[in-house]
Design an enzyme around this catalytic site. Sequence first.
Site, short mmCIF file in Angstrom:
data_model
loop_
_atom_site.label_atom_id
_atom_site.label_comp_id
_atom_site.label_asym_id
_atom_site.label_seq_id
_atom_site.Cartn_x
_atom_site.Cartn_y
_atom_site.Cartn_z
N GLN A 36 0.80 -1.16 0.16
CA GLN A 36 -0.04 0.03 0.01
C GLN A 36 0.86 1.35 -0.13
O GLN A 36 2.09 1.15 0.26
CB GLN A 36 -1.05 -0.07 1.13
CG GLN A 36 -0.06 0.02 2.62
CD GLN A 36 -1.10 -0.33 3.73
OE1 GLN A 36 -2.45 -0.14 3.74
NE2 GLN A 36 -0.39 -1.15 4.61
N ASP A 109 -0.05 -9.00 10.82
CA ASP A 109 -0.11 -8.09 9.98
C ASP A 109 0.98 -8.33 8.61
O ASP A 109 1.98 -8.72 8.92
CB ASP A 109 0.35 -6.89 10.57
CG ASP A 109 -0.40 -5.48 9.67
OD1 ASP A 109 0.10 -5.51 8.45
OD2 ASP A 109 -1.11 -4.74 10.34
N ASP A 168 -9.08 -5.89 12.08
CA ASP A 168 -9.21 -4.38 11.98
C ASP A 168 -8.34 -4.05 10.58
O ASP A 168 -7.57 -3.67 10.63
CB ASP A 168 -8.63 -3.64 13.17
CG ASP A 168 -8.55 -2.06 13.00
OD1 ASP A 168 -9.50 -1.46 12.31
OD2 ASP A 168 -7.83 -1.39 13.53
#
Length: 290
Positions: A36, A109, A168
Site C-alpha cells: 500500500q 499483519d 481491523d
Amino acid sequence: MTTLERTSQIHEPVGHGLTRVWDLDEVLFEGDTAFQHVVIARTEQGVSLFCDNDRQSTEFSQLTYHEALMVPALLLADKIESVLVVGSSEGVVCQMAVASGATRVDHVDIDTQAVQLCAEHLPYGYTPEELARAERGDGPVQVHYADGWQYLVDAANGDTRYDIVLVDLPDEREEEAQHNRLYGVEFLTMCKAVLAPGGVVVTQAGCQTMWRNQTLLTSWRRFTEVFGTTAYYGSDEHEWAYLFGRADEVADPTALMQSRLPGLGYRPESIDAEALVGNSVPPYRVRHQG
C-alpha cells in the site's frame, strides 16, 4: 492510487462523488510498502496515518476509534486470556488487551513496513522498543508478519484457541483488493473455528451513514449467517461501526456488557454504561434491509 505531493493534501474518497480533503502540515513519511501507499503526516488532528489515501487513524480521535472496536469485545468475551489481532497496524488494541489481562496476544499483519513505520512515527500504539520486543515474542504480545487468511487456516488446524479474534482492516472495496477476502463468510467461519468457548469475533464494519454503509450492510448479513449472536456498536463520536459475534446465543448482549464494565481491567475514556446502551442498536437500514 493517486500519487500524493509532499506537504500538500490528501483527497480521501468517502462515498460516490464525495471526497474529504486533508491539509498536511508536515509529511513525516510518504512511500510505497509492498502492499500500500503510506503517508504519515501532521494535520489539524495531530499525527495522522493514511493508507492508499484513506485516513486510518489520527492522534486526536484514535482512542475513540480503538475503544469502540475493542471495549465491547472485552466485555462480551467470557475470558480475556488469549487474543488474536489481524491488521490494526498501530498496535493500540494489543496494548488494550494486555491492560485487560490477556497473557497471549498474537498480532498478525501482512505489511511489515507499515507496522514498523507506525511504531517509528505515531505517538500512540507501539513504541519502537515495544515493537522490537513483540517481534521477538518477549512478553505477552507476539507480532507475526504474515497473511491473515493463511494464519487463520493454520490456527484452525492447531490447538490454540482465542477468547477474542479482532479483525481491523480498511473497508471492503467494491473493486478487487487483497483484503476483501478477510470480510467474507469463509473467513468469518475460520475466525469462529478458533474461538474458545464464550469467545468473540469482532470486525471493523464500515460507516453507518446511509451514503457510505454498504460494508456495514453486507457485514451484518454475513455475521448473522455465521454467528449465534451478533451485537452492534456504532461509535457516537466517530463515523465507524463494529460488529461482534459469538458462536452461542446470548439473550441480551448489551446487558451483559453493562454488567461487566465495572470489573474491566482496562478503563475506557470514551465508553460508559450509557454509551453501551445508546450505541448498541443497529441503524434502521441495517435492521430492515431486504
